[in-house]
Design an enzyme around this catalytic site. Structure first.
Site, PDB file in Angstrom:
ATOM      1  N   LEU A 131     111.445  -5.643  82.319  1.00 47.23           N
ATOM      2  CA  LEU A 131     110.989  -7.036  82.417  1.00 47.23           C
ATOM      3  C   LEU A 131     111.491  -7.895  81.260  1.00 47.23           C
ATOM      4  O   LEU A 131     110.912  -8.928  80.958  1.00 47.23           O
ATOM      5  CB  LEU A 131     109.458  -7.104  82.543  1.00 47.23           C
ATOM      6  N   GLY A 148     113.775  -9.847  83.988  1.00 45.77           N
ATOM      7  CA  GLY A 148     113.312  -9.959  85.373  1.00 45.77           C
ATOM      8  C   GLY A 148     111.895 -10.521  85.455  1.00 45.77           C
ATOM      9  O   GLY A 148     111.283 -10.863  84.431  1.00 45.77           O
ATOM     10  N   TYR A 197     131.459  -7.572  78.356  1.00 38.31           N
ATOM     11  CA  TYR A 197     130.684  -7.339  79.581  1.00 38.31           C
ATOM     12  C   TYR A 197     131.520  -6.575  80.613  1.00 38.31           C
ATOM     13  O   TYR A 197     131.104  -5.544  81.135  1.00 38.31           O
ATOM     14  CB  TYR A 197     130.199  -8.676  80.166  1.00 38.31           C
ATOM     15  N   LYS A 228     131.030  -2.559  82.063  1.00 41.36           N
ATOM     16  CA  LYS A 228     130.901  -2.151  83.467  1.00 41.36           C
ATOM     17  C   LYS A 228     132.025  -1.188  83.858  1.00 41.36           C
ATOM     18  O   LYS A 228     131.817  -0.278  84.655  1.00 41.36           O
ATOM     19  CB  LYS A 228     130.917  -3.390  84.377  1.00 41.36           C
ATOM     20  N   PHE A 282     133.453 -27.505  82.752  1.00 40.48           N
ATOM     21  CA  PHE A 282     134.178 -26.846  81.662  1.00 40.48           C
ATOM     22  C   PHE A 282     135.660 -26.702  81.998  1.00 40.48           C
ATOM     23  O   PHE A 282     136.114 -25.650  82.435  1.00 40.48           O
ATOM     24  CB  PHE A 282     133.562 -25.480  81.368  1.00 40.48           C
ATOM     25  N   ARG A 286     136.177 -20.063  92.026  1.00 43.19           N
ATOM     26  CA  ARG A 286     135.430 -18.814  92.091  1.00 43.19           C
ATOM     27  C   ARG A 286     135.131 -18.474  93.537  1.00 43.19           C
ATOM     28  O   ARG A 286     135.148 -19.342  94.422  1.00 43.19           O
ATOM     29  CB  ARG A 286     134.093 -18.938  91.339  1.00 43.19           C
TER      30      ARG A 286
END
Ligand code: UFG
Length: 332
Positions: free
Chosen positions: A33, A36, A144, A148, A211, A224
């Protein structure tokens, strides 16, 4: 199936818990949490058990897996902000890589061998060919994406040597909300384009900053591939049903359609009826100009076809959520 969902109280996690539950699976949540919302999980599952715990607590994970007789794990729990990862690479390594290693160890000890894991387009860095297929080389350009990719490599080793069966689902830009407005996006702080644009429409922000308008794209703003969170949830359901011990699959999850920042803003004006003032700002560090998925492998391997990922469906559902919950889950 009895399924433990880590990060079950998060954005994509909660939508997936809802679909898994509605499809007859017995879902248990595991979430610290930190980002979340308990309310999200509770709405998604009608109040099933949510274990409050950290991924790094291997013992608690192992006990949960054993006591609940878990058959498969769906693993969302991770940090997912590129900018934050650049500032705090060690935090991303610890939470995302070491956290996943801890989960993998607990699964090994508890003899749970099936796993669906969230991955990301960020593992590809700035690919030279578009659309991006799973054959594009992994070349992350930020911590990041690296974290992954490290997780995927770790799982591949466990697959080859320990019989783990896993599916790595590489998301493009998750967006939208449950069509009934019950679940949606609530990040603090919010950095994603669509929620910020809709916060302008709600009067919570004065304007959207764009941006960069000097990218090599048709209108100069970044393009995207936005994919509806319900379509992502559906891919998890299909992946759970596809898992086989000792086999791995890696698939891109995107709509296959590119949308620029300016197109999002213009369409959001149409959906909300608000002028949504925009101002041009400098480029955001680390933003690739163009990311579009080749989703044909997901269609072939999972039988997955996006159904909710039109721009209109994404923005209409997100707008409904934001109107119903202008302060996210907090005020409920
Ligand atoms: N943008 C703006 N103004 C804003 C916010 C965003 O112009 O106020 C632009 C960004 O520069 C980018 C586009 O809108 O060009 C989308 O930005 P988001 O922050 O919504 O999403 P990202 O593409 O940066 O991030 C997503 C996922 C990450 C993933 C990344 C991979 O959220 O988890 O794609 O590139 F790592």
């Amino acid at each position: 199936m009895k399924i433990l969902v880590t990060g079950a109280a998060g954005y994509i996690g909660s939508h997936t818990c809802r679909l898994l539950t509605d499809s007859g699976h017995q879902v248990y949540g595991y979430d610290n949490l930190s980002r979340g919302h308990r309310e999200a999980f509770s709405r998604a599952t009608g109040g099933r058990l949510l274990i409050e715990g950290d991924l790094l607590d291997t013992l608690q994970l192992k006990e949960a897996l054993q006591q609940l007789e878990i058959e498969a794990v769906v693993h969302f729990a991770a940090f997912g902000l590129v900018g934050e990862s650049v500032k705090n690479p060690e935090m991303y390594h610890r939470n995302n890589v070491e956290g996943s290693a801890s989960l993998l160890h607990a699964m090994h000890e508890a003899s749970v061998r099936l796993l669906v894991v969230s991955s990301t387009t960020a593992i590809y860095g700035e690919p030279k060919t578009m659309p991006i297929s799973e054959n594009s080389p992994a070349a992350p350009i930020n911590p990041y994406g690296q974290s992954k990719w490290d997780v995927e490599c770790l799982l591949q080793q466990a697959c080859e040597h320990n019989g783990l069966g896993f599916a790595a689902l590489r998301y493009f830009n998750a967006a939208g909300a449950a069509p009934d407005g019950m679940l949606g996006e609530d990040h603090r702080p919010e950095t994603h384009l669509i929620p910020i644009v809709l916060q302008v429409a709600l009067g919570q922000r004065d304007r959207i900053q764009i941006f960069g308008d000097d990218y090599p794209t048709p209108d100069g703003t970044c393009v995207r591939d936005y994919v509806h969170v319900n379509d992502l949830a559906d891919a998890h359901l299909k992946a759970v049903n596809t898992l086989t011990p000792g086999e791995s699959i890696q698939v891109n999850l995107g709509s296959g359609i590119g949308t620029s920042v300016l197109e999002i803003v213009k369409h959001a004006r149409h959906v909300t009826g608000h002028p949504i003032p925009a101002e041009m700002a400098g480029r955001r560090c680390g933003d690739p100009p163009l990311l579009i998925a080749d989703n044909s492998k997901a269609q072939t391997v999972l039988g997955w076809t996006p159904k909710y990922s039109s721009l209109d469906s994404i923005l209409t559902s997100a707008w409904r959520w934001h109107q119903k919950h202008p302060h996210g889950y907090q005020a409920t």
